[in-house]
Design a protein around this motif. Sequence first.
Motif, PDB file in Angstrom:
ATOM      1  N   PHE A  37      30.156 -13.186  -2.064  1.00 56.64           N
ATOM      2  CA  PHE A  37      31.561 -13.256  -1.653  1.00 56.64           C
ATOM      3  C   PHE A  37      32.064 -14.693  -1.598  1.00 56.64           C
ATOM      4  N   ILE A  53      26.385 -10.455   3.690  1.00 58.68           N
ATOM      5  CA  ILE A  53      27.156 -10.859   4.869  1.00 58.68           C
ATOM      6  C   ILE A  53      27.050 -12.365   5.079  1.00 58.68           C
ATOM      7  N   VAL A  54      25.879 -12.937   4.780  1.00 61.14           N
ATOM      8  CA  VAL A  54      25.749 -14.393   4.855  1.00 61.14           C
ATOM      9  C   VAL A  54      26.750 -15.037   3.890  1.00 61.14           C
ATOM     10  N   LEU A  56      33.946 -17.922   4.379  1.00 61.26           N
ATOM     11  CA  LEU A  56      34.897 -18.304   5.436  1.00 61.26           C
ATOM     12  C   LEU A  56      34.763 -19.790   5.760  1.00 61.26           C
ATOM     13  N   ALA A  57      33.512 -20.209   5.944  1.00 62.64           N
ATOM     14  CA  ALA A  57      33.285 -21.601   6.342  1.00 62.64           C
ATOM     15  C   ALA A  57      33.813 -22.556   5.272  1.00 62.64           C
ATOM     16  N   PHE A  77      26.198 -28.005   4.210  1.00 64.89           N
ATOM     17  CA  PHE A  77      27.516 -28.230   4.802  1.00 64.89           C
ATOM     18  C   PHE A  77      27.854 -29.705   4.786  1.00 64.89           C
ATOM     19  N   ARG A 102      35.964 -21.992   2.856  1.00 65.82           N
ATOM     20  CA  ARG A 102      37.402 -21.886   2.665  1.00 65.82           C
ATOM     21  C   ARG A 102      38.141 -22.762   3.672  1.00 65.82           C
ATOM     22  N   ILE A 136      29.557 -13.926   3.015  1.00 63.96           N
ATOM     23  CA  ILE A 136      30.896 -13.837   3.600  1.00 63.96           C
ATOM     24  C   ILE A 136      31.105 -14.971   4.603  1.00 63.96           C
ATOM     25  N   GLY A 137      30.087 -15.201   5.431  1.00 62.08           N
ATOM     26  CA  GLY A 137      30.170 -16.306   6.375  1.00 62.08           C
ATOM     27  C   GLY A 137      30.368 -17.629   5.652  1.00 62.08           C
ATOM     28  N   LEU A 138      29.603 -17.806   4.570  1.00 61.21           N
ATOM     29  CA  LEU A 138      29.719 -19.037   3.782  1.00 61.21           C
ATOM     30  C   LEU A 138      31.126 -19.158   3.212  1.00 61.21           C
TER      31      LEU A 138
END
Lengths: 446, 322, 340
Positions: A191, A252-253, A259-260, A24, A262, A255-257
């Motif tokens: 994702f 699912i991880v 969102l973060a 990050f 984006r 997907i979290g990545l």
Amino acid sequence: MRSTPKGSPHRRPGRLLKVIGAVFASVVAILLVVAPASQATSPSPTPSPSITTFQNNISGFLRDDARAPIPDVTITARSGDFEGTAKSAANGSWSIGVPVQGTYEIELDESTLPEGIKLADGQENPRSVTFSQTSNLSVIFAFGEGIVVQQQDFGQNLLNRLVAGLSFGLLLALASVGLSLIFGTTGLTNFAHGEMVTLGAVLVFAFNAIGLPFWLALILSLLGGGLFGYFQDAGLWKPLRRRGTGLVPMMIVSIGLALAVRYVIQFYFGGATQQLPYAQSAEIQLGPVSISPNNLWSLIISAIVIALIGIILLKTRLGKATRAVADNPALAAASGIDVDSVIRIVWVTGGMLASLGGILWAYYRPGVTFDMGSQILLLIFAGVTLGGLGTVFGALIGSIIVGIFVELTTVFGLAADLKYVGALFIMIVVLLFRPQGILGRRERVG
Amino acid sequence: MDFGFIFSSAASELFSPTTAAYALAALGLAVHFGYSGLLNFGQAGFMAVGAYGFAISTLTFGVPFFVGLVIAVICSAIFAMLLGIPTLRLRADYLAIVTIAAAEIVRYIVTTNQLTAVTGSANGLAAFEGGFYAMNPFPAGSYMGMNNRDFFIRIVGWGLVIICCTLVWLLMRSPWGRVLKGIREDENAVRSLGKNVYAYKMQALIIGGVLGALAGMIFTLPRGAVQPANYGTELTFFLYTCLLLGGLGTVLGPVIGAMIFWVVLSLTQGILYGLIESGAVTWLNTVQAGQLRYILVGVALMLLMIFRPQGVFGNKKELAFA
Amino acid sequence: MSTHSEEPRPSGEIDYMTDTRPIAAGDTAPGCKKRDPIVVAENVTRSFGGINAVDVEYLEIPRHKITALIGPNGAGKTTLFNLLTGFDMPNSGKWEFEGNSLAGVSPYKVARMGMVRTFQLTKVMGKLTVMENMRLGGSEQPGERLSKALFKGLWGGREKEITAQANVLLEKFKLDAKKDDYAASLSGGQRKLLEMARSLMVRPKLVMLDEPMAGVNPALTQSLLDHIKNLKAEGMTVLFVEHDMNMVRHIADWVVVMAEGKIVAEGPPGEVMKNPAVIDAYLGAHHDVDLGDAEGIKELAAELVADEESIVGTENAGIIAIDVVASESDEARHKRKDSE
């Protein structure tokens, strides 16, 4: 059903946390460098035809049936509380800046039309129009007695859309080949691939905005994409693989990545649509096909890159190793292939391909936004699934089919704002009858 | 910074109708993913089907409230079946891709200008909640600081959450629920014991989808409007965050998860805005503060999945996946 | 096929353990008819990418007997299992269970008809308790219907019955102390036992066990064998897949040998193990041994000699370079002892 040993030395949450943090931090750092610059620049680096302060335009040309421009006609756009008005210029052009993309009601004030000029029969006025993915929306009003909006000759239109669809399909293929390679070698349905696409375009914009030459911005963007892939694998996916995390949790991880990343991009880039240099160009005539030079370049570049990837996969040691890992990681490891480094290379390649796809997508739309990648993520998935999950050449063919299908549906009467529906629908239908996809087999193809 | 205001607005999120809607939709996901192992990434689509099914039947066909409700529920059940038929025999990731694609198809269809007369396209539909509020038994006045409309929708929303939680709990303690949990772990083993796995998965998909449709209605009633932009894929991912916060394989998990989700969002927003206004933070503007929250959601989803997949209160031994 | 049921079936009083009537209806040969078959398969084939995994011309499984299906790795035993139970679709062929055709019947219906299988890789629900695993096997549970699941009154009675049934079985399989533990906490052998016990909850007529002894420690092996024998005593038919000839000869009434997808031999264990085709099949399976050079044959001989009751050890079946084996076997035996 044997569970993996819980006390394995690989399970070091603290370290994992650190590396995630590092990923990050690096993303944020990259974006921090460019953020002030992007905020400082004017909305668009290229001279915009409109002088409005808004990012989004509704525009058009008013011409009568003799193709002569009609000046001084009032046109109004309304949506909710917003109302914008414009008068057509001497060349007949008009443009209304609007605050957000959405649906607007456009009304041409017929009382301001010159005498003897009337809207053609069947011309809806006022009419409702909706932005579809781009920052500019053109509205055509046709004038004259009994004139129906003259469509291009059908065959001509078909050919044009076909070429445009091929161009779109090939740029989708750049992203989906990477996604498919990653799926093949690690089993991960990523994702966050859409954000890798976005990053490519955003980086070109950012590097260009801080004054670097265009070619350097392109190269740095591709490198940035590769680095993002590298750090994603090194900091996140490899540790997760070593922990033996299942595929669904990894999905699912991702997907979290997604969102973060984006919203990290939006945080620095903002919500507006920006244009890359040379985004606007007139169409050129190439034999029977009219195509914009950008689309032509996009077509040529992606075709060459994909051909290169194909040659690498089929002919080189690295390519063979990659296919071996995709086929059976355990067996590949046993036969002396360094699986982890092959996967690392796949991530870097996937990141660079996605970056390139993102740049080309920014020209195709045209425009750069923080969510441009997630807009085509499902089309990328559709391409990959159509071709057969995990098959690289399947992903290529599937993407081309999706690209052409998306463009052709408008020729055959589907509304422009429904063109992605067709592609997604086809994907579901194909899954119904041929779940393994077009090229999917028990044995993987490349 | 007014901490009293920040905390009271965060506390009001605890029982807001939106939280109730998230809890219901996440409960549907718990039936899908937590209990049956079905990877539904299209819960936003089910919510949209519920909201639009209700709004369109009320506005276009002028049916009374309860008929609209039944139509919405039936639509979502049909939607579940359409999705289930091609995908329930396939691997889990196919269901994920098909459901997310189908949810997007729904969103594109209600956005298109071709159907503006019915769906209102991007602007959506409004003024369909009259039938609902006409049933409000509470006369105008103040109820715990709320007007009678706000109070009524909270009573109905949370009443529905309680009823649905009870029903799901009853189902999951029954042999029917046991079969689902078996399918979650190994569907072939369940098949070998003579159970029709496909039928069970379809039933679970429909039940979770109907919960999603009810959630869509609860979500849209207090707003008095339904807009396609609210039903993007991100909504589904927020619901997964709620579900993972509270714990997958529990009935109360999704409810508690939705509460935590909204309270934390409200707190971070309140504190960030407070800091910006007081001048303590200058490197953010309020728009960016709003975006920062979504970054936090994404990071929270990742960290939860990696370090505490059983949720804040869940039992790791009962975790749906290893 | 219906002709086989002409002979009166043994009634309930017959002790299946001591029933010594011949199993085959005529001569013992691959694909021979049985006096009382429960499963009949004809021309069942399945190929994967051009390789015939299963190509069974004719096979009958005798009722109330323990039949072992043996053969080297890759012989198609598990694939045949999958085909018979509906978990895989054959390219051609027909097969029936108690006279009902099973072609195209889905696996859950096959199980309901009384033909229940276990899996090579044990499939227990690790996140359910042992008792819940057992209850999952119970058949005809009204509570498994969505329409009745909400009301405990409608299914509580049946739940008590199957719980009682499960308690009896768990006690028999010595898992009763663990009944409230998560199945994930069981050892590999206990999981095998649980899977077998769970399959009995369905009250099957035919139990099909896919490698019940694989990965089970020797201490548990004996009790597993006893359990299999008990199934027969209770009137069930057993078909099981196994590698180990030793196990097979102890409990099987009938042995079917597969190699490269085909049935190469069948008969009572004693006879089958002397059959040259079987020895061929097994030696062929030692693909890590190069029979072309003396070194490889020595290795093989050592392996076979070490097994006191091995098929080659009991009789000098002169099919391989017997002189090499004979001359080196003593040396091999010494080597073996040294290493022990």
